[in-house]
Write an enzyme that holds these catalytic residues in place. Sequence first.
Site, PDB file in Angstrom:
ATOM      1  N   ARG A  88      47.414  30.250  34.709  1.00 10.33           N
ATOM      2  CA  ARG A  88      47.253  29.629  36.017  1.00 10.33           C
ATOM      3  C   ARG A  88      46.013  28.745  36.065  1.00 10.33           C
ATOM      4  O   ARG A  88      45.976  27.768  36.800  1.00 10.33           O
ATOM      5  CB  ARG A  88      47.160  30.725  37.087  1.00 10.33           C
ATOM      6  CG  ARG A  88      47.046  30.189  38.490  1.00 10.33           C
ATOM      7  CD  ARG A  88      47.209  31.272  39.504  1.00 10.33           C
ATOM      8  NE  ARG A  88      46.114  32.221  39.475  1.00 10.33           N
ATOM      9  CZ  ARG A  88      46.025  33.305  40.236  1.00 10.33           C
ATOM     10  NH1 ARG A  88      47.006  33.575  41.085  1.00 10.33           N
ATOM     11  NH2 ARG A  88      45.009  34.104  40.150  1.00 10.33           N
ATOM     12  N   TYR A  89      44.973  29.138  35.337  1.00 11.11           N
ATOM     13  CA  TYR A  89      43.731  28.360  35.284  1.00 11.11           C
ATOM     14  C   TYR A  89      43.649  27.715  33.906  1.00 11.11           C
ATOM     15  O   TYR A  89      44.031  28.333  32.916  1.00 11.11           O
ATOM     16  CB  TYR A  89      42.525  29.282  35.484  1.00 11.11           C
ATOM     17  CG  TYR A  89      42.587  30.100  36.752  1.00 11.11           C
ATOM     18  CD1 TYR A  89      42.379  29.504  37.988  1.00 11.11           C
ATOM     19  CD2 TYR A  89      42.878  31.455  36.703  1.00 11.11           C
ATOM     20  CE1 TYR A  89      42.431  30.256  39.145  1.00 11.11           C
ATOM     21  CE2 TYR A  89      42.943  32.215  37.863  1.00 11.11           C
ATOM     22  CZ  TYR A  89      42.721  31.611  39.083  1.00 11.11           C
ATOM     23  OH  TYR A  89      42.780  32.353  40.224  1.00 11.11           O
ATOM     24  N   ARG A  92      41.862  29.718  30.714  1.00 10.51           N
ATOM     25  CA  ARG A  92      42.074  31.125  30.381  1.00 10.51           C
ATOM     26  C   ARG A  92      43.500  31.556  30.694  1.00 10.51           C
ATOM     27  O   ARG A  92      44.126  31.014  31.611  1.00 10.51           O
ATOM     28  CB  ARG A  92      41.081  32.029  31.113  1.00 10.51           C
ATOM     29  CG  ARG A  92      41.053  31.874  32.625  1.00 10.51           C
ATOM     30  CD  ARG A  92      39.640  32.211  33.126  1.00 10.51           C
ATOM     31  NE  ARG A  92      39.553  32.381  34.576  1.00 10.51           N
ATOM     32  CZ  ARG A  92      39.398  31.375  35.442  1.00 10.51           C
ATOM     33  NH1 ARG A  92      39.404  30.123  35.034  1.00 10.51           N
ATOM     34  NH2 ARG A  92      39.276  31.629  36.736  1.00 10.51           N
ATOM     35  N   CYS A 101      50.682  52.110  32.334  1.00  9.24           N
ATOM     36  CA  CYS A 101      49.308  52.445  32.726  1.00  9.24           C
ATOM     37  C   CYS A 101      49.105  53.947  32.543  1.00  9.24           C
ATOM     38  O   CYS A 101      50.071  54.709  32.485  1.00  9.24           O
ATOM     39  CB  CYS A 101      49.058  52.111  34.193  1.00  9.24           C
ATOM     40  SG  CYS A 101      49.365  50.375  34.583  1.00  9.24           S
ATOM     41  N   CYS A 105      48.434  53.261  40.425  1.00  8.38           N
ATOM     42  CA  CYS A 105      47.688  53.135  41.669  1.00  8.38           C
ATOM     43  C   CYS A 105      48.671  52.775  42.779  1.00  8.38           C
ATOM     44  O   CYS A 105      49.500  51.889  42.599  1.00  8.38           O
ATOM     45  CB  CYS A 105      46.625  52.054  41.513  1.00  8.38           C
ATOM     46  SG  CYS A 105      45.699  52.246  39.975  1.00  8.38           S
ATOM     47  N   CYS A 108      48.813  49.025  43.763  1.00  3.71           N
ATOM     48  CA  CYS A 108      48.823  48.039  42.668  1.00  3.71           C
ATOM     49  C   CYS A 108      49.525  46.741  43.061  1.00  3.71           C
ATOM     50  O   CYS A 108      50.633  46.754  43.580  1.00  3.71           O
ATOM     51  CB  CYS A 108      49.522  48.632  41.454  1.00  3.71           C
ATOM     52  SG  CYS A 108      49.687  47.451  40.106  1.00  3.71           S
ATOM     53  N   ARG A 110      50.687  44.686  40.984  1.00  5.95           N
ATOM     54  CA  ARG A 110      51.819  44.476  40.062  1.00  5.95           C
ATOM     55  C   ARG A 110      52.769  45.673  40.113  1.00  5.95           C
ATOM     56  O   ARG A 110      53.439  45.967  39.124  1.00  5.95           O
ATOM     57  CB  ARG A 110      51.317  44.254  38.629  1.00  5.95           C
ATOM     58  CG  ARG A 110      50.490  43.003  38.457  1.00  5.95           C
ATOM     59  CD  ARG A 110      50.526  42.447  37.035  1.00  5.95           C
ATOM     60  NE  ARG A 110      49.742  41.227  37.003  1.00  5.95           N
ATOM     61  CZ  ARG A 110      48.495  41.136  36.504  1.00  5.95           C
ATOM     62  NH1 ARG A 110      47.913  42.180  35.944  1.00  5.95           N
ATOM     63  NH2 ARG A 110      47.848  39.993  36.539  1.00  5.95           N
ATOM     64  N   ASP A 271      45.777  42.663  47.860  1.00  9.45           N
ATOM     65  CA  ASP A 271      46.931  41.752  47.850  1.00  9.45           C
ATOM     66  C   ASP A 271      48.079  42.319  48.678  1.00  9.45           C
ATOM     67  O   ASP A 271      48.165  43.526  48.894  1.00  9.45           O
ATOM     68  CB  ASP A 271      47.396  41.527  46.408  1.00  9.45           C
ATOM     69  CG  ASP A 271      46.343  40.830  45.568  1.00  9.45           C
ATOM     70  OD1 ASP A 271      45.837  39.786  46.022  1.00  9.45           O
ATOM     71  OD2 ASP A 271      46.009  41.339  44.477  1.00  9.45           O
ATOM     72  N   ASP A 308      42.778  36.466  46.369  1.00  8.05           N
ATOM     73  CA  ASP A 308      43.749  35.774  45.525  1.00  8.05           C
ATOM     74  C   ASP A 308      44.802  35.227  46.494  1.00  8.05           C
ATOM     75  O   ASP A 308      45.554  35.995  47.101  1.00  8.05           O
ATOM     76  CB  ASP A 308      44.355  36.756  44.516  1.00  8.05           C
ATOM     77  CG  ASP A 308      44.731  36.066  43.223  1.00  8.05           C
ATOM     78  OD1 ASP A 308      45.217  34.912  43.292  1.00  8.05           O
ATOM     79  OD2 ASP A 308      44.554  36.668  42.155  1.00  8.05           O
ATOM     80  N   LYS A 315      42.246  32.349  42.945  1.00 11.11           N
ATOM     81  CA  LYS A 315      41.222  33.206  43.553  1.00 11.11           C
ATOM     82  C   LYS A 315      40.114  32.345  44.144  1.00 11.11           C
ATOM     83  O   LYS A 315      39.648  31.414  43.492  1.00 11.11           O
ATOM     84  CB  LYS A 315      40.607  34.096  42.479  1.00 11.11           C
ATOM     85  CG  LYS A 315      41.551  35.126  41.871  1.00 11.11           C
ATOM     86  CD  LYS A 315      40.796  35.971  40.852  1.00 11.11           C
ATOM     87  CE  LYS A 315      41.660  37.073  40.278  1.00 11.11           C
ATOM     88  NZ  LYS A 315      42.688  36.554  39.343  1.00 11.11           N
TER      89      LYS A 315
HETATM   90  C1  LIG Z   1      42.618  36.884  38.108  1.00 11.06           C
HETATM   91  C2  LIG Z   1      43.200  36.025  37.080  1.00 11.06           C
HETATM   92  C3  LIG Z   1      42.410  35.508  36.050  1.00 11.06           C
HETATM   93  C4  LIG Z   1      40.945  35.847  35.900  1.00 11.06           C
HETATM   94  O1  LIG Z   1      40.196  35.183  36.841  1.00 11.06           O
HETATM   95  P1  LIG Z   1      38.599  35.225  36.756  1.00 11.06           P
HETATM   96  O2  LIG Z   1      38.195  34.552  38.017  1.00 11.06           O
HETATM   97  O3  LIG Z   1      38.218  34.469  35.516  1.00 11.06           O
HETATM   98  O4  LIG Z   1      38.189  36.657  36.659  1.00 11.06           O
HETATM   99  C5  LIG Z   1      42.985  34.663  35.136  1.00 11.06           C
HETATM  100  N1  LIG Z   1      44.290  34.338  35.223  1.00 11.06           N
HETATM  101  C6  LIG Z   1      45.064  34.813  36.206  1.00 11.06           C
HETATM  102  C7  LIG Z   1      46.481  34.401  36.253  1.00 11.06           C
HETATM  103  C8  LIG Z   1      44.554  35.673  37.169  1.00 11.06           C
HETATM  104  O5  LIG Z   1      45.335  36.157  38.135  1.00 11.06           O
HETATM  105  S1  SF4 Z   2      46.140  48.593  39.441  1.00 13.55           S
HETATM  106 FE1  SF4 Z   2      48.275  48.479  38.664  1.00 13.55          FE
HETATM  107  S2  SF4 Z   2      48.096  47.636  36.603  1.00 13.55           S
HETATM  108 FE2  SF4 Z   2      46.041  48.408  37.175  1.00 13.55          FE
HETATM  109  S3  SF4 Z   2      45.986  50.562  36.415  1.00 13.55           S
HETATM  110 FE3  SF4 Z   2      46.638  50.622  38.562  1.00 13.55          FE
HETATM  111  S4  SF4 Z   2      48.900  50.628  38.428  1.00 13.55           S
HETATM  112 FE4  SF4 Z   2      48.142  49.894  36.431  1.00 13.55          FE
END
Ligand SMILES: *Cc1c(COP(=O)(O)O)cnc(C)c1O
Ligand code: SF4
Length: 344
Positions: A88-89, A92, A101, A105, A108, A110, A271, A308, A315
């Site tokens: 996305r960025y 990175r 996991c 959580c 979560c 995800r 989120d 986010d 973010k």
């Molecule tokens: C959160 C996230 C990151 C990391 O973001 P930082 O601001 O560098 O910590 C990188 N890629 C994606 C897709 C993310 O959701």
């Molecule tokens: S926040 Fe989601 S991905 Fe992270 S440890 Fe908890 S359940 Fe796993």
Amino acid sequence: AHTLRSAAALADAGLIAPERLPALERVAAQYAVAITADMAALIEPANEADPIARQFLPQVAELISTPGEDPDPIGDLTHSPVGGIVHRYPDRVLLKPTHTCAVYCRFCFRREMVGPEGLKTLSPDELDAAFAYVAAHPEIWEVIITGGDPLVLSPRRIRDLGERLAKIDHVKVVRFHTRIPAVDPAAITAEMVEALKASGKAVYVALHANHARELTPAARAACGRIVDAGIPMVSQTVLLAGINDDADTLAALMRAFVETRIKPYYLHHHDHAPGTSHLRTGLAEGQALMRAMRGAVSGLAQPTYILDIPGGHGKVPVGPVYLDGPVVEDPQGGIHAYPPGKAV
Ligand SMILES: *Cc1c(COP(=O)(O)O)cnc(C)c1O
Ligand code: SF4
């Protein structure tokens, strides 16, 4: 001592009342359940508001969905060029080798992707394609290994990921996002620590923890093994209603990180993951908490409060703003001219 992986196991362990079992089995059928022995041992069953229980024990409120909730709240899927990669960025990527996991959580972001019913661990071919993508994109400076929780993988598998990244010159930084040092500290063996360094890059570990009680002596020792090996650690925390949404609790957590040589990095606004409205706070509350910490708590202990933006827009910091035109506010709320010397 084993991880508890079902509502029935939680009832057998005395962590949920037997009469709640049928309802909670419905929740567990929808969203994966797991709690490690280390975290289960921290729960005070008599305390309805226990902040560890609220993070890991299923609640019927998870079956309630509210407007704005989204199975992919931060748009991972819309930014995934190949399986296991989120880009996305520009500089990175996320690399998600597994969607398993050690704990699940309840908040979560995800939650629709992790667990036994979630996205699968990458196959050898998919992993090859993910590394080929990184190798083909010279703008990728950092690879963030996340999931799921990558440290559920064996040291051998972690070492393999590092050795493959070692061959990609333009990748300079490797960051692991994990909960394992706190929720399963025994997994941070000498072999695991060595494996984390296998890339030979600048390696960072970001620990996700949400309450100071998670930083047990064993957890602090596990983090110490990582930091002593030359791997800097940063923290990630999710702001959660009834878990860490008061100033003393949040300050205690941030101080616990700093005492453990972990630099507080992000405080995430929660989120809009499905079935999590009972754990969400408002942005104004988060800003008030950040204000309460600024001025009262060491600067080392200040995270950046992050939103986010729903839909995969990225973010952004959403902490309180102190500078407003010609005036700046101090931590006690006093207003001052800036630049100095002019009347306000
Ligand atoms: C959160 C996230 C990151 C990391 O973001 P930082 O601001 O560098 O910590 C990188 N890629 C994606 C897709 C993310 O959701
Ligand atoms: S926040 Fe989601 S991905 Fe992270 S440890 Fe908890 S359940 Fe796993």
